[in-house]
Scaffold this active site. Structure first.
Site, PDB file in Angstrom:
ATOM      1  N   LYS A  24      22.142  12.285 -12.454  1.00  0.00           N
ATOM      2  CA  LYS A  24      23.480  12.810 -12.170  1.00  0.00           C
ATOM      3  C   LYS A  24      24.347  12.493 -13.365  1.00  0.00           C
ATOM      4  O   LYS A  24      24.040  11.599 -14.151  1.00  0.00           O
ATOM      5  CB  LYS A  24      24.067  12.133 -10.926  1.00  0.00           C
ATOM      6  CG  LYS A  24      25.124  12.954 -10.235  1.00  0.00           C
ATOM      7  CD  LYS A  24      24.496  13.994  -9.336  1.00  0.00           C
ATOM      8  CE  LYS A  24      25.526  14.755  -8.544  1.00  0.00           C
ATOM      9  NZ  LYS A  24      24.901  15.518  -7.441  1.00  0.00           N
TER      10      LYS A  24
HETATM   11  P1  NAD Z   1      33.715  21.626  -5.112  1.00  0.00           P
HETATM   12  O1  NAD Z   1      34.411  21.116  -6.299  1.00  0.00           O
HETATM   13  O2  NAD Z   1      33.308  23.053  -5.073  1.00  0.00           O
HETATM   14  O3  NAD Z   1      34.590  21.339  -3.794  1.00  0.00           O
HETATM   15  C1  NAD Z   1      35.084  20.074  -3.482  1.00  0.00           C
HETATM   16  C2  NAD Z   1      36.080  20.236  -2.345  1.00  0.00           C
HETATM   17  O4  NAD Z   1      36.495  18.942  -1.909  1.00  0.00           O
HETATM   18  C3  NAD Z   1      37.353  20.981  -2.753  1.00  0.00           C
HETATM   19  O5  NAD Z   1      37.754  21.830  -1.709  1.00  0.00           O
HETATM   20  C4  NAD Z   1      38.360  19.852  -2.944  1.00  0.00           C
HETATM   21  O6  NAD Z   1      39.705  20.282  -2.743  1.00  0.00           O
HETATM   22  C5  NAD Z   1      37.924  18.917  -1.843  1.00  0.00           C
HETATM   23  N1  NAD Z   1      38.402  17.546  -2.039  1.00  0.00           N
HETATM   24  C6  NAD Z   1      38.435  16.817  -3.173  1.00  0.00           C
HETATM   25  N2  NAD Z   1      38.976  15.615  -2.951  1.00  0.00           N
HETATM   26  C7  NAD Z   1      39.270  15.582  -1.630  1.00  0.00           C
HETATM   27  C8  NAD Z   1      39.855  14.630  -0.780  1.00  0.00           C
HETATM   28  N3  NAD Z   1      40.235  13.435  -1.256  1.00  0.00           N
HETATM   29  N4  NAD Z   1      40.008  14.942   0.534  1.00  0.00           N
HETATM   30  C9  NAD Z   1      39.627  16.140   1.014  1.00  0.00           C
HETATM   31  N5  NAD Z   1      39.078  17.092   0.258  1.00  0.00           N
HETATM   32  C10 NAD Z   1      38.915  16.811  -1.044  1.00  0.00           C
HETATM   33  O7  NAD Z   1      32.451  20.675  -4.917  1.00  0.00           O
HETATM   34  P2  NAD Z   1      31.112  20.982  -4.113  1.00  0.00           P
HETATM   35  O8  NAD Z   1      30.105  21.438  -5.077  1.00  0.00           O
HETATM   36  O9  NAD Z   1      31.415  21.769  -2.901  1.00  0.00           O
HETATM   37  O10 NAD Z   1      30.680  19.499  -3.711  1.00  0.00           O
HETATM   38  C11 NAD Z   1      31.179  18.872  -2.539  1.00  0.00           C
HETATM   39  C12 NAD Z   1      30.247  17.748  -2.142  1.00  0.00           C
HETATM   40  O11 NAD Z   1      28.927  18.272  -1.932  1.00  0.00           O
HETATM   41  C13 NAD Z   1      30.058  16.636  -3.196  1.00  0.00           C
HETATM   42  O12 NAD Z   1      29.833  15.417  -2.525  1.00  0.00           O
HETATM   43  C14 NAD Z   1      28.801  17.063  -3.917  1.00  0.00           C
HETATM   44  O13 NAD Z   1      28.172  15.978  -4.572  1.00  0.00           O
HETATM   45  C15 NAD Z   1      28.001  17.577  -2.755  1.00  0.00           C
HETATM   46  N6  NAD Z   1      26.897  18.471  -3.113  1.00  0.00           N
HETATM   47  C16 NAD Z   1      27.128  19.606  -3.822  1.00  0.00           C
HETATM   48  C17 NAD Z   1      26.073  20.442  -4.143  1.00  0.00           C
HETATM   49  C18 NAD Z   1      26.270  21.746  -4.856  1.00  0.00           C
HETATM   50  O14 NAD Z   1      25.298  22.509  -4.956  1.00  0.00           O
HETATM   51  N7  NAD Z   1      27.440  22.087  -5.301  1.00  0.00           N
HETATM   52  C19 NAD Z   1      24.769  20.081  -3.753  1.00  0.00           C
HETATM   53  C20 NAD Z   1      24.572  18.930  -3.018  1.00  0.00           C
HETATM   54  C21 NAD Z   1      25.651  18.130  -2.703  1.00  0.00           C
END
Ligand code: NAD
Length: 439
Positions: free
Chosen positions: A124
């Site tokens: 990561k």
């Molecule tokens: P993203 O940047 O697309 O979205 C993140 C969201 O979280 C946004 O809507 C943001 O406004 C919100 N956010 C940020 N801080 C916040 C807070 N303090 N309270 C409430 N909401 C908050 O990111 P993503 O890719 O959707 O990733 C989200 C989670 O999923 C992370 O933990 C990431 O590691 C995990 N994840 C993502 C993927 C992927 O393919 N993108 C895969 C596995 C896991």
């Protein structure tokens, strides 16, 4: 149960640390790991190997801003383990990115690949910055310079980044272009699999954008089948409305379920009659990708969001959201962890005591890395798969992984997070025993 590596009692150490400061994300990993390793009686030598990361790369690099100033940035890439294949894992752009968090996220990636049986290790990375403070031009230069600074620490057969919080397909395209531009010309065409989550035209896979949310949905479907629970008319709440949260929410809608509250970084909103996930996303698209001010819901505070009565809660934002302080607020039947690490070990214990089932992150959100693997394979073979093929293969892998974790939970009579770790650790233990340790 005593948790020890090389004879050191780490549980007491972690408990002490937790009382002194906010629980670190890597401490959460350590405690989860120790619990499963004790339960499965993991070989002590393999335990030593898996409880450390392999490489931790920190780069400080300069970037010229739009006004001519030079700003210094700090970027990270942590490679936890490559026993099963090349290092694999996302890049995050966020002010809270630091070594402890990246270490934890890298380690979870190793477990995810092992549970889902894909030939990848865990890594990561990210840059400590608030992307909203920079222009698109500055973000492009930051991304390119970070890629250059990482140099051969990433590579298509060595370590393959992907999107995570605040990083998009566009950012992956800039990484690809920078990496290829710094390769000798005759090697460029065989390196497009250096990143996944690329735009389709630049070698991305159909279905990668929705893959994580889709995987979350597949695990919820399996849980509903196991529990004879009807998703039609079920209610759910979502924390985080980015890639994972918005896709999971929209796919839940297809089952006839109703989103009653949702939160992002701009605030939380609720409507007991339901918030339409597609309409909300369309609104966010015109509002800087933020949900605040959505006219068909009432603003609520963060505590009220977590206290909202619903059948399912999908955390899809950041770590340490369900903790000693907040876990008791949840009034749901199921927590489906779209985010990585949303629940800390104390939060886990409270959810268990309250009879709330958890589909753990390393299973629930593995759809992203699975379709990243499909993208990587398509690039290597110069193929382009149709969406139904991607969806079908993802479904098969998610259902099989879910089954492995369910079986381990039954066999060891334990919670699903520990069961997921047991599946991963047992897989890695077999591999290490077959290969031995060089020399
Ligand atoms: P993203 O940047 O697309 O979205 C993140 C969201 O979280 C946004 O809507 C943001 O406004 C919100 N956010 C940020 N801080 C916040 C807070 N303090 N309270 C409430 N909401 C908050 O990111 P993503 O890719 O959707 O990733 C989200 C989670 O999923 C992370 O933990 C990431 O590691 C995990 N994840 C993502 C993927 C992927 O393919 N993108 C895969 C596995 C896991």
């Amino acid at each position: 149960m005593k948790a020890s590596v090389a004879g050191v009692d780490r549980t007491a150490d972690v408990e002490k640390k937790a009382t002194r400061k906010k629980q670190s994300v890597y401490d959460n990993v350590t405690r989860q790991f120790d619990k499963a390793a004790d339960m499965v009686k993991l070989d002590q030598n393999i335990r030593k190997i898996l409880s450390m990361t392999t490489n931790e790369i920190i780069v400080n690099f300069p970037v010229k801003m739009d006004d001519g100033r030079i700003e210094m940035f700090t970027g990270y890439r942590v490679q936890h383990n490559s026993a099963l294949g090349p290092y694999k894992g996302g890049l995050r752009f966020h002010p809270a990115v630091e070594i402890d968090e990246v270490r934890a996220l890298a380690t979870w990636m190793t477990w995810k690949s092992a549970i889902t049986n894909i030939p990848f290790g865990g890594a990561k990375g990210g840059i400590q910055l608030d992307p909203s403070k920079y222009s698109a031009n500055e973000l492009e230069h930051i991304t390119r310079r970070f890629t250059f600074a990482l140099g051969n620490n990433i590579g298509p057969e060595y370590d393959i980044p992907a999107p995570d919080v605040n990083t998009t397909a566009q950012i992956m395209a800039w990484i690809l272009d920078t990496y290829l531009s710094t390769m000798p010309p005759h090697e460029r065409q065989r390196c497009t699999h250096v990143v996944t989550g690329k735009p389709i035209e630049s070698g991305g896979s159909l279905g990668r954008d929705k893959a994580t949310g889709q995987g979350v949905m597949y695990t919820i479907e399996e849980w509903a089948k196991d529990n004879k629970f009807d998703l039609k008319g079920a209610t759910y709440t979502v924390q985080g409305y980015g890639n994972v949260g918005s896709w999971a929410a929209r796919l839940m809608k297809e089952h006839g379920s109703k989103m009653v509250a949702v939160e992002d970084v701009s605030g939380a909103i609720a409507n007991a009659d339901g918030i339409d996930p597609d309409e909300l996303l369309e609104y966010a698209g015109k509002n800087n990708w933020l949900i605040s001010g959505y006219p068909k819901a009432e603003p609520i505070d963060r505590k009220t969001l977590l206290q909202t009565e619903a059948d399912i809660f999908i955390p899809a934002a950041l770590e340490n959201q369900i903790t000693a302080d907040t876990a008791g607020w949840l009034k749901v039947k199921l927590v489906a962890e779209g985010a990585n690490g949303p629940t800390d070990p104390v939060g886990d214990r409270i959810l268990q005591e309250n009879g709330i089932h958890v589909i753990p992150d390393i299973l629930c959100n593995a759809g992203g890395v699975i379709v990243s693997y499909f993208e990587w394979l398509q690039n290597k073979r110069s193929e382009f798969w149709e969406l139904d093929e991607v969806d079908h293969k993802l479904h098969k892998k998610m259902v099989a992984s879910y089954g492995r974790v369910r079986d381990a939970a039954k066999k060891f009579n334990t919670d699903w997070r520990t069961a997921a770790y047991i599946v991963a650790l047992s897989h890695l233990e077999r591999v290490y025993k077959e290969r031995g340790i060089f020399p």
